[in-house]
Design a protein around this motif. Structure first.
Motif, short mmCIF file in Angstrom:
data_model
loop_
_atom_site.label_atom_id
_atom_site.label_comp_id
_atom_site.label_asym_id
_atom_site.label_seq_id
_atom_site.Cartn_x
_atom_site.Cartn_y
_atom_site.Cartn_z
N PHE A 111 0.81 -1.23 0.00
CA PHE A 111 0.00 0.00 0.00
C PHE A 111 0.85 1.28 0.00
O PHE A 111 0.83 2.07 -0.96
N VAL A 112 1.61 1.51 1.05
CA VAL A 112 2.31 2.79 1.17
C VAL A 112 3.48 2.85 0.18
O VAL A 112 3.76 3.90 -0.40
N GLY A 113 4.15 1.71 0.00
CA GLY A 113 5.28 1.66 -0.92
C GLY A 113 4.86 1.92 -2.36
O GLY A 113 5.52 2.67 -3.08
N LEU A 159 11.94 -4.21 -4.71
CA LEU A 159 12.16 -5.58 -4.23
C LEU A 159 10.98 -5.93 -3.34
O LEU A 159 10.76 -5.28 -2.31
N ASP A 160 10.21 -6.93 -3.74
CA ASP A 160 9.00 -7.26 -2.97
C ASP A 160 8.77 -8.77 -3.06
O ASP A 160 8.88 -9.37 -4.13
N LYS A 161 8.39 -9.34 -1.94
CA LYS A 161 8.18 -10.78 -1.84
C LYS A 161 6.82 -11.21 -2.38
O LYS A 161 6.56 -12.40 -2.53
N GLY A 164 11.35 -10.97 -4.56
CA GLY A 164 12.31 -11.61 -3.66
C GLY A 164 12.13 -11.09 -2.25
O GLY A 164 11.30 -10.21 -1.98
N ASP A 165 12.96 -11.62 -1.34
CA ASP A 165 12.81 -11.41 0.10
C ASP A 165 13.91 -10.49 0.62
O ASP A 165 15.09 -10.69 0.27
N ILE A 166 13.56 -9.52 1.45
CA ILE A 166 14.61 -8.65 2.02
C ILE A 166 15.50 -9.42 3.01
O ILE A 166 16.54 -8.91 3.42
N GLU A 186 5.76 -6.92 7.39
CA GLU A 186 4.44 -7.41 7.79
C GLU A 186 3.83 -6.23 8.54
O GLU A 186 4.44 -5.69 9.47
N SER A 187 2.59 -5.85 8.16
CA SER A 187 2.09 -4.54 8.60
C SER A 187 0.81 -4.57 9.42
O SER A 187 0.35 -3.51 9.86
N HIS A 188 0.21 -5.74 9.63
CA HIS A 188 -1.12 -5.71 10.25
C HIS A 188 -1.11 -6.19 11.71
O HIS A 188 -0.80 -7.36 11.99
N PRO A 220 3.04 -7.24 18.92
CA PRO A 220 4.22 -7.81 18.26
C PRO A 220 4.62 -7.03 17.01
O PRO A 220 5.81 -6.85 16.75
N TYR A 221 3.62 -6.56 16.24
CA TYR A 221 3.95 -5.73 15.07
C TYR A 221 4.73 -4.49 15.50
O TYR A 221 5.80 -4.19 14.97
N ALA A 222 4.18 -3.76 16.48
CA ALA A 222 4.83 -2.51 16.91
C ALA A 222 6.22 -2.79 17.47
O ALA A 222 7.16 -2.04 17.22
N SER A 233 8.20 -5.24 16.64
CA SER A 233 9.14 -5.58 15.56
C SER A 233 9.59 -4.32 14.83
O SER A 233 10.76 -4.20 14.43
N LYS A 234 8.69 -3.35 14.67
CA LYS A 234 9.08 -2.09 14.03
C LYS A 234 10.00 -1.29 14.94
O LYS A 234 10.96 -0.67 14.47
N ALA A 235 9.72 -1.31 16.24
CA ALA A 235 10.60 -0.62 17.19
C ALA A 235 11.99 -1.24 17.15
O ALA A 235 13.01 -0.53 17.15
N ASN A 241 -1.34 6.88 10.82
CA ASN A 241 -2.17 6.00 9.97
C ASN A 241 -2.42 6.60 8.58
O ASN A 241 -3.01 7.67 8.47
N ASN A 242 -2.02 5.86 7.56
CA ASN A 242 -2.25 6.27 6.18
C ASN A 242 -3.60 5.78 5.68
O ASN A 242 -4.08 4.73 6.10
N PHE A 243 -4.18 6.52 4.72
CA PHE A 243 -5.31 5.99 3.96
C PHE A 243 -5.22 6.51 2.54
O PHE A 243 -4.56 7.52 2.27
P1 NAD Z 1 1.46 -3.64 3.23
O1 NAD Z 1 1.24 -4.84 4.05
O2 NAD Z 1 0.34 -3.11 2.38
O3 NAD Z 1 2.69 -3.87 2.24
C1 NAD Z 1 3.86 -4.52 2.63
C2 NAD Z 1 4.62 -4.96 1.37
O4 NAD Z 1 5.86 -5.57 1.80
C3 NAD Z 1 3.88 -6.00 0.53
O5 NAD Z 1 3.94 -5.66 -0.83
C4 NAD Z 1 4.63 -7.29 0.82
O6 NAD Z 1 4.59 -8.21 -0.26
C5 NAD Z 1 6.03 -6.78 1.09
N1 NAD Z 1 6.84 -7.71 1.91
C6 NAD Z 1 6.46 -8.32 3.07
N2 NAD Z 1 7.46 -9.09 3.52
C7 NAD Z 1 8.49 -8.96 2.65
C8 NAD Z 1 9.81 -9.50 2.60
N3 NAD Z 1 10.26 -10.35 3.54
N4 NAD Z 1 10.61 -9.14 1.58
C9 NAD Z 1 10.16 -8.29 0.61
N5 NAD Z 1 8.92 -7.75 0.62
C10 NAD Z 1 8.09 -8.08 1.63
O7 NAD Z 1 1.95 -2.55 4.25
P2 NAD Z 1 1.86 -0.94 4.22
O8 NAD Z 1 0.67 -0.52 4.97
O9 NAD Z 1 2.08 -0.48 2.85
O10 NAD Z 1 3.13 -0.57 5.11
C11 NAD Z 1 4.40 -0.43 4.51
C12 NAD Z 1 5.38 0.13 5.51
O11 NAD Z 1 4.92 1.37 5.98
C13 NAD Z 1 5.57 -0.76 6.74
O12 NAD Z 1 6.92 -0.73 7.09
C14 NAD Z 1 4.72 -0.08 7.79
O13 NAD Z 1 5.26 -0.32 9.06
C15 NAD Z 1 4.89 1.37 7.40
N6 NAD Z 1 3.80 2.24 7.84
C16 NAD Z 1 2.53 2.02 7.41
C17 NAD Z 1 1.51 2.85 7.84
C18 NAD Z 1 0.08 2.62 7.40
O14 NAD Z 1 -0.80 3.30 7.90
N7 NAD Z 1 -0.18 1.71 6.47
C19 NAD Z 1 1.80 3.91 8.71
C20 NAD Z 1 3.11 4.11 9.13
C21 NAD Z 1 4.10 3.26 8.68
#
Ligand code: NAD
Ligand code: TDX
Length: 342
Positions: A15-17, A36-38, A61-63, A85-87, A157-159, A161-163, A187-189
């Motif tokens: 989403f955000v990327g 680069l995206d898995k 591919g995988d980071i 992983e974002s959820h 656990p999500y928070a 892992s990001k921390a 929070n993005n939308f």
């Molecule tokens: P998302 O889940 O929509 O997208 C994550 C992307 O990462 C997916 O395309 C997925 O295939 C890829 N991915 C997952 N594991 C991978 C791996 N091992 N190697 C390569 N690619 C992999 O998430 P998002 O909402 O777009 O969030 C993206 C980033 O922005 C995250 O780091 C999140 O913490 C951060 N963020 C998001 C928000 C929000 O509101 N969505 C707010 C602040 C920060």
């Protein structure tokens, strides 16, 4: 023109990327992007489908794959790490991939950037700071918000892992002089957000003839930002930010979930009470609120996307116009939530 011509955007299908990649293509004519995206459950290849192949290359591919990451970082002028992983809800059910991707994946990117001295930017979240006590809407303006000095206090656990990833980045800056920055956004939308997340879930519930689902009291507050404003902030920090610094990104749009849901219902022609109250999220953070003063004063960024209501309308329209994008996933996403009483 920019000093960065070859940018590696990890997680650029998500989403955000994906919104950031669209932003780069639209605004930075001399930039070439490698994504680069898995392609996990969250990565829809279609998110990049309308972009010119000459400007954007997708590597699946995988980071955590150190060999692949080394090869891609060697050819990059800068790395922006969105892969995660974002959820939160998933992290409560199955934390393992969060630790793997968000912690080990970031470590793998940091090591490659250290080797080649490549500029690194970490995309992070306000959730690393835990939550704030609830206040009334009138008090929001003056009540404490997260600042770059707030202590790390992750709840899920999500928070966590990001921390952890943020702390790794900070230590690579401190110990190895890595040219890096971090941004923690609220929070993005907007378009391309997965339908497991709050706003797209409720919008697609209504479009699919299902009732929206509100967790707990509905009083939890999120600080909403249009994803286009996030993209521009990240570019500003990447190109003008001071190395080693942390910038908080937010647009001062605090709303409780009940208010947001009622806005969606009204906008979509539904009665205000046409939704279900469902089980709360365990450990549900109460309030997030960002103080973006540093980003505004140092780098002159400010939100430009307009108010929450108008961007919500555009976002609803996007899901209405892109039913093919989400329709196939809807039943499975809702079935998984139903198993949790949500
Ligand atoms: P998302 O889940 O929509 O997208 C994550 C992307 O990462 C997916 O395309 C997925 O295939 C890829 N991915 C997952 N594991 C991978 C791996 N091992 N190697 C390569 N690619 C992999 O998430 P998002 O909402 O777009 O969030 C993206 C980033 O922005 C995250 O780091 C999140 O913490 C951060 N963020 C998001 C928000 C929000 O509101 N969505 C707010 C602040 C920060
Ligand atoms: O069906 C729902 N009903 C509901 O009431 C869902 C999915 C959520 N909620 C509530 C929980 C939260 O208070 O809505 C709020 C937003 O929930 P999410 O969309 O899951 O987002 P949140 O947990 O706030 O985290 C988001 O913002 C910070 C992103 O998913 C993270 O990746 C980002 O770091």
């Amino acid at each position: 023109t920019t000093q960065f011509k070859e940018i590696l955007v990890t997680g650029g299908v998500g989403f955000v990327g994906a919104n950031f990649v669209h932003y780069l293509v639209a605004t930075q004519p001399d930039v070439h992007v490698t994504v680069l995206d898995k392609l996990t459950y969250a990565g829809h290849r279609a998110n990049l489908a309308d972009l010119p192949a000459a400007r954007v290359r997708l590597v699946v591919g995988d980071i955590c794959d150190a060999v692949l990451v080394d090869q891609l970082v060697a050819g990059a002028d800068a790395v922006v790490n969105y892969a995660a992983e974002s959820h939160n809800d998933r992290s409560l059910l199955a934390p393992a991939p969060f630790i793997k991707t968000n912690v080990e994946g970031t470590y793998t990117l940091l090591e490659a950037c250290r080797k080649y001295q490549v500029r690194f930017h970490q995309i992070s979240t306000d959730e690393v700071y835990g939550d704030l006590p609830l206040v009334t809407a009138a008090e929001q303006k003056t009540a404490p918000k997260f600042t770059p000095e707030s202590p790390y206090r992750p709840s899920s656990p999500y928070a966590a892992s990001k921390a952890s990833a943020d702390l790794l980045v900070q230590s690579w800056v401190h110990s190895f002089g890595l040219p890096a920055t971090i941004s923690n956004c609220s929070n993005n939308f907007g378009p391309y957000q997965h339908i497991e997340k709050f706003i797209p879930r409720q919008v697609t519930n209504i479009l699919a003839g299902r009732r929206p689902k509100l967790y707990g009291s509905g009083r939890n507050v999120r600080d909403w930002i249009a994803t286009s404003d996030h993209s521009r902030a990240v570019w500003t920090i990447l190109t003008q930010g001071r190395l080693g610094q942390v910038y908080l990104i937010g647009a001062n749009q605090e709303l409780d979930n009940l208010t947001v849901l009622r806005m969606i219902l009204r906008e979509m022609g539904q009665p205000e009470d046409a939704f279900d109250w469902v089980a709360d999220r365990p450990g549900h953070d109460r309030r997030y609120a960002i103080d973006a003063t540093k980003l505004q004063q140092e780098l002159g960024w400010r939100p430009l996307a307009g108010d929450f209501a108008s961007n919500l309308r555009t976002t609803i329209a996007w899901y209405q116009d892109h039913q093919d994008w989400w329709h196939n996933q809807k039943a499975a996403v809702e079935a998984a939530y139903a198993r949790q009483g949500q």
